[in-house]
Write a protein that holds these residues in place. Sequence first.
Motif, PDB file in Angstrom:
ATOM      1  N   ARG A   9       0.803  -1.223   0.000  1.00 60.11           N
ATOM      2  CA  ARG A   9       0.000   0.000   0.000  1.00 60.11           C
ATOM      3  C   ARG A   9       0.834   1.270   0.000  1.00 60.11           C
ATOM      4  O   ARG A   9       1.510   1.580  -0.952  1.00 60.11           O
ATOM      5  N   ASN A  10       0.780   2.013   1.072  1.00 62.22           N
ATOM      6  CA  ASN A  10       1.475   3.298   1.122  1.00 62.22           C
ATOM      7  C   ASN A  10       2.829   3.225   1.827  1.00 62.22           C
ATOM      8  O   ASN A  10       3.359   4.237   2.253  1.00 62.22           O
ATOM      9  N   SER A  11       3.381   2.035   1.934  1.00 58.88           N
ATOM     10  CA  SER A  11       4.654   1.916   2.646  1.00 58.88           C
ATOM     11  C   SER A  11       5.835   2.147   1.711  1.00 58.88           C
ATOM     12  O   SER A  11       5.768   1.861   0.525  1.00 58.88           O
ATOM     13  N   PRO A  12       6.920   2.630   2.279  1.00 54.17           N
ATOM     14  CA  PRO A  12       8.164   2.637   1.506  1.00 54.17           C
ATOM     15  C   PRO A  12       8.685   1.205   1.440  1.00 54.17           C
ATOM     16  O   PRO A  12       8.248   0.348   2.213  1.00 54.17           O
ATOM     17  N   PRO A  13       9.627   0.911   0.553  1.00 53.42           N
ATOM     18  CA  PRO A  13      10.233  -0.426   0.539  1.00 53.42           C
ATOM     19  C   PRO A  13      10.910  -0.701   1.883  1.00 53.42           C
ATOM     20  O   PRO A  13      11.483   0.206   2.488  1.00 53.42           O
ATOM     21  N   THR A  14      10.816  -1.940   2.334  1.00 51.45           N
ATOM     22  CA  THR A  14      11.353  -2.288   3.649  1.00 51.45           C
ATOM     23  C   THR A  14      12.192  -3.555   3.611  1.00 51.45           C
ATOM     24  O   THR A  14      12.094  -4.355   2.689  1.00 51.45           O
ATOM     25  N   VAL A  15      12.987  -3.709   4.661  1.00 51.59           N
ATOM     26  CA  VAL A  15      13.696  -4.951   4.963  1.00 51.59           C
ATOM     27  C   VAL A  15      13.072  -5.469   6.248  1.00 51.59           C
ATOM     28  O   VAL A  15      12.922  -4.733   7.222  1.00 51.59           O
ATOM     29  N   HIS A  16      12.719  -6.743   6.249  1.00 55.69           N
ATOM     30  CA  HIS A  16      12.121  -7.361   7.429  1.00 55.69           C
ATOM     31  C   HIS A  16      13.198  -7.988   8.292  1.00 55.69           C
ATOM     32  O   HIS A  16      14.106  -8.654   7.785  1.00 55.69           O
ATOM     33  N   LEU A  17      13.057  -7.783   9.587  1.00 56.44           N
ATOM     34  CA  LEU A  17      14.032  -8.247  10.562  1.00 56.44           C
ATOM     35  C   LEU A  17      13.312  -8.915  11.717  1.00 56.44           C
ATOM     36  O   LEU A  17      12.117  -8.693  11.925  1.00 56.44           O
ATOM     37  N   CYS A  18      14.047  -9.703  12.472  1.00 56.11           N
ATOM     38  CA  CYS A  18      13.460 -10.459  13.572  1.00 56.11           C
ATOM     39  C   CYS A  18      14.387 -10.395  14.786  1.00 56.11           C
ATOM     40  O   CYS A  18      15.602 -10.501  14.644  1.00 56.11           O
ATOM     41  N   ARG A  19      13.799 -10.252  15.947  1.00 55.06           N
ATOM     42  CA  ARG A  19      14.583 -10.231  17.179  1.00 55.06           C
ATOM     43  C   ARG A  19      15.021 -11.645  17.580  1.00 55.06           C
ATOM     44  O   ARG A  19      16.027 -11.831  18.250  1.00 55.06           O
ATOM     45  N   ASP A  20      14.281 -12.649  17.148  1.00 51.66           N
ATOM     46  CA  ASP A  20      14.536 -14.047  17.497  1.00 51.66           C
ATOM     47  C   ASP A  20      15.452 -14.681  16.446  1.00 51.66           C
ATOM     48  O   ASP A  20      15.190 -14.592  15.251  1.00 51.66           O
TER      49      ASP A  20
ATOM     50  N   ASN B 207       1.057 -17.226  10.009  1.00 53.92           N
ATOM     51  CA  ASN B 207       1.231 -17.157  11.461  1.00 53.92           C
ATOM     52  C   ASN B 207       2.697 -17.329  11.829  1.00 53.92           C
ATOM     53  O   ASN B 207       3.401 -18.161  11.275  1.00 53.92           O
ATOM     54  N   GLY B 208       3.135 -16.567  12.760  1.00 59.44           N
ATOM     55  CA  GLY B 208       4.493 -16.645  13.273  1.00 59.44           C
ATOM     56  C   GLY B 208       4.514 -15.973  14.620  1.00 59.44           C
ATOM     57  O   GLY B 208       3.565 -16.091  15.391  1.00 59.44           O
ATOM     58  N   LYS B 209       5.559 -15.248  14.900  1.00 59.14           N
ATOM     59  CA  LYS B 209       5.661 -14.502  16.146  1.00 59.14           C
ATOM     60  C   LYS B 209       5.824 -13.025  15.804  1.00 59.14           C
ATOM     61  O   LYS B 209       6.927 -12.474  15.878  1.00 59.14           O
ATOM     62  N   PRO B 210       4.743 -12.351  15.416  1.00 65.19           N
ATOM     63  CA  PRO B 210       4.856 -10.958  15.005  1.00 65.19           C
ATOM     64  C   PRO B 210       5.404 -10.045  16.092  1.00 65.19           C
ATOM     65  O   PRO B 210       5.958  -8.988  15.784  1.00 65.19           O
ATOM     66  N   GLU B 211       5.305 -10.477  17.335  1.00 64.36           N
ATOM     67  CA  GLU B 211       5.865  -9.665  18.421  1.00 64.36           C
ATOM     68  C   GLU B 211       7.396  -9.640  18.375  1.00 64.36           C
ATOM     69  O   GLU B 211       8.030  -8.852  19.072  1.00 64.36           O
ATOM     70  N   GLU B 212       7.993 -10.462  17.518  1.00 59.77           N
ATOM     71  CA  GLU B 212       9.453 -10.505  17.346  1.00 59.77           C
ATOM     72  C   GLU B 212       9.917  -9.795  16.079  1.00 59.77           C
ATOM     73  O   GLU B 212      11.108  -9.745  15.805  1.00 59.77           O
ATOM     74  N   TRP B 213       8.993  -9.257  15.282  1.00 63.72           N
ATOM     75  CA  TRP B 213       9.323  -8.727  13.962  1.00 63.72           C
ATOM     76  C   TRP B 213       9.472  -7.211  13.954  1.00 63.72           C
ATOM     77  O   TRP B 213       8.790  -6.490  14.671  1.00 63.72           O
ATOM     78  N   PHE B 214      10.368  -6.763  13.060  1.00 61.12           N
ATOM     79  CA  PHE B 214      10.651  -5.347  12.885  1.00 61.12           C
ATOM     80  C   PHE B 214      10.877  -5.077  11.396  1.00 61.12           C
ATOM     81  O   PHE B 214      11.132  -6.005  10.633  1.00 61.12           O
ATOM     82  N   VAL B 215      10.818  -3.817  11.008  1.00 54.87           N
ATOM     83  CA  VAL B 215      11.183  -3.419   9.651  1.00 54.87           C
ATOM     84  C   VAL B 215      12.051  -2.176   9.723  1.00 54.87           C
ATOM     85  O   VAL B 215      11.976  -1.398  10.676  1.00 54.87           O
ATOM     86  N   VAL B 216      12.881  -2.015   8.701  1.00 53.60           N
ATOM     87  CA  VAL B 216      13.554  -0.743   8.445  1.00 53.60           C
ATOM     88  C   VAL B 216      13.144  -0.333   7.041  1.00 53.60           C
ATOM     89  O   VAL B 216      12.975  -1.180   6.162  1.00 53.60           O
ATOM     90  N   GLU B 217      12.978   0.953   6.852  1.00 58.38           N
ATOM     91  CA  GLU B 217      12.471   1.480   5.587  1.00 58.38           C
ATOM     92  C   GLU B 217      13.618   1.915   4.673  1.00 58.38           C
ATOM     93  O   GLU B 217      13.608   3.005   4.108  1.00 58.38           O
ATOM     94  N   ARG B 218      14.588   1.034   4.541  1.00 56.63           N
ATOM     95  CA  ARG B 218      15.764   1.299   3.700  1.00 56.63           C
ATOM     96  C   ARG B 218      16.549   0.003   3.572  1.00 56.63           C
ATOM     97  O   ARG B 218      16.279  -0.964   4.272  1.00 56.63           O
TER      98      ARG B 218
END
Length: 137
Positions: free
Chosen positions: A28-39, A100-111
């Motif tokens: 949608r209206n997001s910039p391109p991202t990289v997905h990251l995980c704390r786990d 389904n996964g552990k979304p509480e462990e997920w992060f994004v950076v917009e670059r």
Amino acid sequence: MLLYHFTDAEHWNGILAAGEIRATWQRRNSPPTVHLCRDADPEALPWALRDRRLRILVRVPDAEVHYWPDWAPSHLRPEEEWSLLASSDPSKTSVPNQWNGKPEEWFVVERAVPIAEWEEAIDLDTRSCLWPEGPAL
């Protein structure tokens, strides 16, 4: 913040040649991202992505990291939000799906995440260090 990015072996040479993990996921209206995980365990990923066997540990500035459960709702369509924010923990959902996964462990950076921010890259199947080059773990 230390976080993990998981990818497939087929993408490794391109990532290494580019010298960065490219920001390619966009909705949608997001910039391109990289997905990251704390786990560090791929079991934290959505079910459909748990076979990603290369793990890149990155150190990105805290100020540039967005917590997935807070970031996602304003960037996803309702049907994506329903599935991509659903936990795989049976006590947290009654509707399992392929994401389904552990979304509480997920992060994004917009670059993109440049090689200067990488700590290591590990092949989880062979336990070998792909970057920086080194002995098996």
